[in-house]
Write an enzyme that holds these catalytic residues in place. Structure first.
Site, PDB file in Angstrom:
ATOM      1  N   LYS A  86       0.785  -1.397   0.005  1.00  0.00           N
ATOM      2  CA  LYS A  86      -0.003   0.114   0.006  1.00  0.00           C
ATOM      3  C   LYS A  86       0.826   1.303   0.166  1.00  0.00           C
ATOM      4  O   LYS A  86       0.477   2.256  -0.443  1.00  0.00           O
ATOM      5  CB  LYS A  86      -0.871  -0.093   1.229  1.00  0.00           C
ATOM      6  N   LYS A 107      -6.558 -12.563  -7.778  1.00  0.00           N
ATOM      7  CA  LYS A 107      -7.671 -12.898  -6.896  1.00  0.00           C
ATOM      8  C   LYS A 107      -8.758 -11.916  -7.659  1.00  0.00           C
ATOM      9  O   LYS A 107      -8.329 -10.428  -7.616  1.00  0.00           O
ATOM     10  CB  LYS A 107      -7.455 -12.464  -5.475  1.00  0.00           C
ATOM     11  N   LYS A 157     -12.090  -5.698  -5.770  1.00  0.00           N
ATOM     12  CA  LYS A 157     -13.022  -4.442  -6.342  1.00  0.00           C
ATOM     13  C   LYS A 157     -12.163  -3.346  -7.033  1.00  0.00           C
ATOM     14  O   LYS A 157     -12.911  -2.532  -7.738  1.00  0.00           O
ATOM     15  CB  LYS A 157     -13.962  -4.115  -5.004  1.00  0.00           C
TER      16      LYS A 157
END
Ligand code: TRP
Length: 335
Positions: free
Chosen positions: A117, A199, A202
């Site tokens: 991140k 994976k 969103k």
């Protein structure tokens, strides 16, 4: 009552930062529904974790209620599960401070999610992003959760929660239960429709790799028609050689309950095009009742409010017990 106390505790949470995906439905929430029979279950909307990345306030508020509606629509019964919004239970933040004094700077810098991140949000590497795992440890430990249903990407967070708990316990005695990551046996690992090595996420809403619970049937069909397949023409499960087709087989299996081998024989000799249509249709039918129910619930703000008020009250009651114990252990004067 007697029985409730012998039940193990489960806690999980999802950040309300986007729409819930088919992946979170098939891989997580759908499997949470039955756990309520055997466990005492807490499900949290992790709005406090969400703000480690900049959020639009109105959108965060809307998405939080939307996610709550989707949890319930997916089958999580608010009578049988404690469903709550993280910021409504201030004990999490309070415990998080205490735990941060038992979490080491070095171990936090090694967290994979923090490194990822920070790379993605180079202009906003805030301290909340850094201490994210400590708040998550507080979320888990404050309920003495035994099991934490999470995806693989969150395992490291559960590990560090155990490390912090163990460190605390070794000083003050058995205060915290050591939690374990829990992957339900039936959970499907749904991959992106565009990049089946990854994976379903969103963050992929724009590329068409992801389907969300609230998508309209025609959008779902379009995404499946465009789903990436593999070379060759055989419909066969082989995650290495045929990641695209294998992902579709998995999705169809999760939607219909049919075994991979049955699906393979049903579609033997048929083309990828027909197969993708069939998977799309199965997904549309699986999600339709969930979407319709979520839309109905979203229109009923009063009901949603009763659910989250109730959830917060129950969660606070339980959380306060542990927080008081911790405060006493570390030497704070009781008020
Ligand atoms: N970090 C989790 C995620 O990104 C969300 C989360 C917050 C969580 N607190 C939790 C998950 C506690 C399990 C338990 O998916």
């Amino acid at each position: 009552m007697e029985q409730q106390q012998t039940k193990k505790t489960i806690l999980s949470g999802i950040k309300p930062t986007g729409t819930l995906t088919l992946g979170s439905y098939l891989g997580a929430i759908k499997n949470w529904v039955e756990l309520a029979n055997d466990y005492e279950c807490y499900y949290m909307l992790a709005d406090m974790h969400a703000i480690t990345v900049r959020q639009d306030p109105a959108e965060l508020r809307r998405r939080t209620l939307e996610q709550l509606a989707q949890y319930i629509a997916a089958g999580l019964d608010p009578e049988k599960n404690t469903i709550f919004i993280q910021s409504h239970v201030p004990q999490h933040a309070e415990l998080s401070w205490v735990l941060s004094c038992y979490a080491m700077f070095g171990e936090m810098t090694r967290m994979t999610q923090f490194k990822d991140k920070s790379a993605k949000n180079a202009d906003n590497i805030n301290v909340g992003l850094f201490t994210y795992p400590v708040l998550m440890a507080a979320d888990i430990l404050i309920y003495n959760a035994d099991l934490v249903p999470v995806g693989d990407d969150q395992r490291q967070h559960v590990e560090i929660t155990r490390d912090i708990a163990q460190r605390f316990n070794s000083i003050y005695g058995d205060v915290f239960t050591l939690p374990e990551a829990y992957v339900p046996k039936t959970g499907a690992r749904v991959m992106s429709l565009q990049y089946p090595e990854n994976k379903m996420s969103k963050s992929e809403e724009d590329t068409g790799g992801c389907v969300s619970i609230l998508d309209k049937p025609e959008d779902i069909m379009r995404r499946f028609k465009r789903a990436v397949t593999d070379s060759g023409s055989e419909i066969r499960f082989d995650a290495k050689e045929k990641p695209g087709i294998s992902n579709l087989i998995q999705i169809l299996s999760a939607c219909t309950g049919r075994a991979f081998s049955e699906i393979e024989s049903d579609f033997s000799g048929k083309g990828y095009g027909d197969f993708k249509l069939a998977v799309g249709e199965a997904v549309v039918e699986t999600l339709r009742p969930v979407r319709e129910e979520a839309e109905k619930l979203l229109a009923d703000k009063t009901y949603l409010e009763t659910v989250y008020r109730d959830g917060a009250a129950r969660a606070q009651r339980r959380a306060q017990r542990l927080l008081s114990k911790v405060y006493k252990k570390v030497g704070f004067v009781a008020l």
